[in-house]
Scaffold this active site. Sequence first.
Site, PDB file in Angstrom:
ATOM      1  N   GLU A  28      17.310  37.014   8.081  1.00 27.36           N
ATOM      2  CA  GLU A  28      16.962  37.367   9.466  1.00 27.36           C
ATOM      3  C   GLU A  28      15.641  36.706   9.848  1.00 27.36           C
ATOM      4  O   GLU A  28      14.664  36.758   9.086  1.00 27.36           O
ATOM      5  CB  GLU A  28      16.851  38.888   9.561  1.00 27.36           C
ATOM      6  CG  GLU A  28      17.539  39.489  10.757  1.00 27.36           C
ATOM      7  CD  GLU A  28      19.040  39.237  10.804  1.00 27.36           C
ATOM      8  OE1 GLU A  28      19.459  38.253  11.460  1.00 27.36           O
ATOM      9  OE2 GLU A  28      19.791  40.007  10.190  1.00 27.36           O
ATOM     10  N   THR A  30      15.002  33.706   9.860  1.00 31.45           N
ATOM     11  CA  THR A  30      14.776  32.473   9.100  1.00 31.45           C
ATOM     12  C   THR A  30      15.279  31.265   9.876  1.00 31.45           C
ATOM     13  O   THR A  30      14.878  30.140   9.596  1.00 31.45           O
ATOM     14  CB  THR A  30      15.509  32.535   7.743  1.00 31.45           C
ATOM     15  OG1 THR A  30      16.836  33.011   7.975  1.00 31.45           O
ATOM     16  CG2 THR A  30      14.808  33.463   6.773  1.00 31.45           C
ATOM     17  N   GLY A 122      24.884  43.960  23.490  1.00 35.71           N
ATOM     18  CA  GLY A 122      23.577  44.556  23.184  1.00 35.71           C
ATOM     19  C   GLY A 122      23.536  45.250  21.837  1.00 35.71           C
ATOM     20  O   GLY A 122      22.661  46.062  21.575  1.00 35.71           O
ATOM     21  N   SER A 126      25.884  39.394  18.605  1.00 39.49           N
ATOM     22  CA  SER A 126      26.034  38.058  19.208  1.00 39.49           C
ATOM     23  C   SER A 126      27.123  37.947  20.253  1.00 39.49           C
ATOM     24  O   SER A 126      27.886  36.978  20.267  1.00 39.49           O
ATOM     25  CB  SER A 126      26.293  37.003  18.125  1.00 39.49           C
ATOM     26  OG  SER A 126      25.127  36.740  17.450  1.00 39.49           O
ATOM     27  N   ASP A 172      23.589  32.083  15.440  1.00 35.61           N
ATOM     28  CA  ASP A 172      24.697  32.811  16.053  1.00 35.61           C
ATOM     29  C   ASP A 172      25.794  31.867  16.532  1.00 35.61           C
ATOM     30  O   ASP A 172      26.989  32.123  16.329  1.00 35.61           O
ATOM     31  CB  ASP A 172      24.186  33.645  17.237  1.00 35.61           C
ATOM     32  CG  ASP A 172      23.062  34.592  16.828  1.00 35.61           C
ATOM     33  OD1 ASP A 172      22.934  34.878  15.628  1.00 35.61           O
ATOM     34  OD2 ASP A 172      22.313  35.035  17.710  1.00 35.61           O
TER      35      ASP A 172
HETATM   36  C1  GLA Z   1      18.948  36.679  17.170  1.00 35.58           C
HETATM   37  C2  GLA Z   1      18.882  35.172  17.427  1.00 35.58           C
HETATM   38  C3  GLA Z   1      19.164  34.389  16.147  1.00 35.58           C
HETATM   39  C4  GLA Z   1      18.279  34.878  15.006  1.00 35.58           C
HETATM   40  C5  GLA Z   1      18.342  36.398  14.884  1.00 35.58           C
HETATM   41  C6  GLA Z   1      17.395  36.936  13.856  1.00 35.58           C
HETATM   42  O1  GLA Z   1      20.255  37.040  16.844  1.00 35.58           O
HETATM   43  O2  GLA Z   1      19.819  34.808  18.406  1.00 35.58           O
HETATM   44  O3  GLA Z   1      18.977  33.010  16.386  1.00 35.58           O
HETATM   45  O4  GLA Z   1      16.963  34.422  15.141  1.00 35.58           O
HETATM   46  O5  GLA Z   1      18.060  37.033  16.126  1.00 35.58           O
HETATM   47  O6  GLA Z   1      17.765  36.505  12.592  1.00 35.58           O
END
Ligand code: GLA
Length: 383
Positions: A28, A30, A122, A126, A172
């Site tokens: 997360e 990263t 939400g 994604s 995502d």
């Molecule tokens: C959101 C962003 C991703 C990622 C995550 C955290 O989902 O869209 O690109 O940075 O947060 O890992």
Amino acid sequence: MSDGFRDAFGRDPEGVWAAPGRVNVIGEFTDYNDGFVLPIALPHVTRAAIARRDDGRLRVVSAQLGPGGGTATLAEATVAGLEPEAATGWAAYVFGVAWALREAGRPVGGADVHIDSNVPIGAGLSSSAALECSVALGLRDLFSLRMSRERLALLAQRAENDFVGVPCGIMDQTASLRCRAGRALLLDTRSLATRQVPFDLAREGLVLLVLDTRVQHNLGTSAYAERRWACEEAARVLGVRALRDVEAGEMRGALARIDDPVIARRARHVITENARVLEVVRLLDAGRPREVGPVLSAGHESLRDDFEVSAPELDTAVGAARSAGALGARMVGGGFGGSAIALVDAGRAAAVEAAVRAAFAERGFGSPRVFVAVPSGMARRLA
Ligand code: GLA
């Protein structure tokens, strides 16, 4: 689905495309540090039914939401006239994809687009990438653009970064376009190289539960941008291109060179999280998925204490799941609400779910949504 399109536009679509939401197993924050991530695609998808128009107009309708979030109405623009941040709400993601294609020198013509989604909105799963990717794949196919899925993911990210105005990484969109059923996707966000990692939990008698808190605290977007800035600042102080370039073994020395304790903690999360991704991959490759549990829990603690992106509802879900016997649990996605995941022996799943529900009730939180995350396939054309 096609009925919705017909009702809205009075004709049939030329095709229907579906793109999944995702949960991230580990890795997360990263993705904007050039690091590793390990998402799976969900069976939940956003469907885009599309037909071309010859007048350069884009007209979009959603079965769930109006363009600004209200009841279903139509949002309309011309491809030639699209400008960043001109649209709001979900329609901006659709317009953003057409804009990103145009900016990349791959202009598309007009189109009627009908969106229908069962990806929870939400929830940190994604829904926005699923929307972008269903439309991107559909426009690519209908306008015969020769573009790889890797390239499409970058365009969808550009739509979100520069048109919608959310500075997300590449995880995502890549998950939605490139995950395979029964596998987790190891993505190196620097090279965009991927590897499909075995993730057949059922065979091991395990399940991955999604615990959707159904809350999203408002801090979301501004805190996301602020964390991203802190990571870039840490990399600058350390003289590396990105935090990915700091090995876990050199972390202590590196952190000692960062004066600001908050920025040092942000960096520590990213460096340790990157190592956790590789550790989880090693365990999965070795056929030892049960041992992934404690790594997930360590990831949660790091997100809670070092990156400070958790929320009371997420900590409650994770704590209750672990007390009820989950092998490990952590929050997922952008934080401040949304979902957590728990790795659980299949026989304990009902008890873990009941414990999370009881803990939420006891604290006066609303009822969470709980389901099993089945690693599913990538975005595809349905009809
Ligand atoms: C959101 C962003 C991703 C990622 C995550 C955290 O989902 O869209 O690109 O940075 O947060 O890992």
